[in-house]
Write a protein that holds these residues in place. Structure first.
Motif, mmCIF file in Angstrom:
data_model
loop_
_atom_site.group_PDB
_atom_site.id
_atom_site.type_symbol
_atom_site.label_atom_id
_atom_site.label_comp_id
_atom_site.label_asym_id
_atom_site.label_seq_id
_atom_site.Cartn_x
_atom_site.Cartn_y
_atom_site.Cartn_z
ATOM 1 N N LYS A 1 34.600 52.083 37.018
ATOM 2 C CA LYS A 1 35.777 51.455 37.580
ATOM 3 C C LYS A 1 35.682 51.274 39.086
ATOM 4 O O LYS A 1 35.332 52.191 39.826
ATOM 5 C CB LYS A 1 37.012 52.303 37.260
ATOM 6 N N ALA A 2 36.003 50.069 39.558
ATOM 7 C CA ALA A 2 36.117 49.781 40.995
ATOM 8 C C ALA A 2 37.545 49.335 41.258
ATOM 9 O O ALA A 2 38.093 48.520 40.526
ATOM 10 C CB ALA A 2 35.136 48.684 41.407
ATOM 11 N N ARG A 3 38.151 49.867 42.310
ATOM 12 C CA ARG A 3 39.554 49.558 42.598
ATOM 13 C C ARG A 3 39.690 48.932 43.977
ATOM 14 O O ARG A 3 39.109 49.412 44.948
ATOM 15 C CB ARG A 3 40.407 50.835 42.531
ATOM 16 N N PHE A 4 40.481 47.845 44.033
ATOM 17 C CA PHE A 4 40.775 47.154 45.283
ATOM 18 C C PHE A 4 42.279 46.926 45.413
ATOM 19 O O PHE A 4 42.704 45.938 45.987
ATOM 20 C CB PHE A 4 40.047 45.811 45.328
ATOM 21 N N MET A 5 43.093 47.837 44.924
ATOM 22 C CA MET A 5 44.545 47.634 44.903
ATOM 23 C C MET A 5 45.094 47.479 46.325
ATOM 24 O O MET A 5 44.815 48.288 47.213
ATOM 25 C CB MET A 5 45.233 48.811 44.206
ATOM 26 N N ASN A 6 45.837 46.389 46.526
ATOM 27 C CA ASN A 6 46.506 46.127 47.805
ATOM 28 C C ASN A 6 45.538 45.963 48.976
ATOM 29 O O ASN A 6 45.935 46.088 50.128
ATOM 30 C CB ASN A 6 47.521 47.226 48.136
ATOM 31 N N SER A 7 44.281 45.683 48.680
ATOM 32 C CA SER A 7 43.359 45.316 49.763
ATOM 33 C C SER A 7 43.429 43.807 49.960
ATOM 34 O O SER A 7 44.042 43.099 49.161
ATOM 35 C CB SER A 7 41.924 45.733 49.422
ATOM 36 N N ASN A 8 42.787 43.289 51.014
ATOM 37 C CA ASN A 8 42.800 41.844 51.218
ATOM 38 C C ASN A 8 41.532 41.198 50.659
ATOM 39 O O ASN A 8 41.183 40.086 51.015
ATOM 40 C CB ASN A 8 42.951 41.500 52.704
#
Length: 263
Positions: free
Chosen positions: A246-253
């Motif tokens: 899993k890779a997470r980019f929540m709320n990044s631009n």
């Protein structure tokens, strides 16, 4: 030292006299170099005195000289910190700090540390739980080919210029949340053959490959990694990276879904 007086306006003896006694004593030993031209041995001995001693020296005696003959840089290249662990939390390193091919065990601590320009971490190797929370880098930091174990934490770290992580690899649960990347950054994947040039010699390369193999790591893949609330101001490159877990980019631009990345 009086903080209102710029170090460069004082003579070398005046600056040295203002340092803690243990720092003054360190520079009476020839192997440690001079306060305005420290040796590699001197860097290690001074770092062992702790953050306050190191930062007092670094403030009074900044990096000097012109490229490529920089003087008074922090040099820890090739040091095995598994044998001589040092807590680097809050250290101020200045420009051209060199940690290339150094090794750490678990719990390496650089939280809140600060670097100037051109920090070199090429081919470094880290155990589990390396801590870079709130650390700050100037322009051009190079982590190409670096290796981390599990739970490396860069949360809240700040990069002001180009950051190179090509061919670097991390174990599980790596945390880049709330990081701020003000310059261009590359996390592109590389083959082992392309990574070979980053190591001092064939022996270092084979040891790095063996270390990675035991952990299921490779220079073209990620395990669990998170970039929640990360800000990439000038672009990021994840080309040739496989995301095995899993890779997470929540709320990044960074718009993960629209990038052509191998999953």
């Amino acid at each position: 030292m009086n903080d209102t007086v710029k170090p460069e306006l004082l003579s070398l003896p005046e600056r040295l006299a203002a340092l803690p006694p243990e720092v003054q004593a360190l520079f009476t030993i020839p192997e440690n170099g001079k306060p305005d031209n420290i040796s590699k041995d001197g860097c290690l001995e001074l770092a062992r005195l702790g953050k306050d001693a190191w930062n007092a020296w670094r403030t009074a005696f900044p990096v000097g000289g012109e490229q490529p003959l920089h003087r008074n840089c922090a040099d820890f290249s090739g040091v095995d910190f598994r044998k001589v662990p040092i807590n680097f939390s809050g250290f101020i390193f200045g420009d051209w700090a060199n940690f290339s091919t150094a090794q750490w065990g678990d719990w390496a601590d650089f939280s809140g540390a600060r670097w100037g320009s051109n920090a070199d971490f090429i081919g470094t190797q880290w155990g589990d739980c390396a801590d870079f929370r709130g650390a700050k880098w100037g322009s051009d930091v190079d982590f190409r080919g670096a290796q981390w174990g599990d739970r490396a934490c860069f949360s809240g770290a700040d990069w002001y210029g180009v950051a190179k992580f090509q061919g670097a690899m991390w174990g599980a649960w790596t945390d880049f949340s709330k990081t701020h990347w003000r310059g261009w950054v590359s996390f592109s994947g590389e083959s082992w053959e392309k990574n070979r040039q980053l190591y001092l010699d064939e022996g270092h390369f084979e040891k790095a490959r063996e270390w990675a193999a035991k952990r299921g790591l490779a220079p073209d893949s990620f395990q669990e990694i998170r970039f929640d609330e990360a800000c990439f101001a000038n672009g990021v490159n994840f080309s040739n990276r496989k995301f095995f877990k899993k890779a997470r980019f929540m709320n990044s631009n960074f718009d993960f879904e629209k990038k052509e990345i191998q999953r």
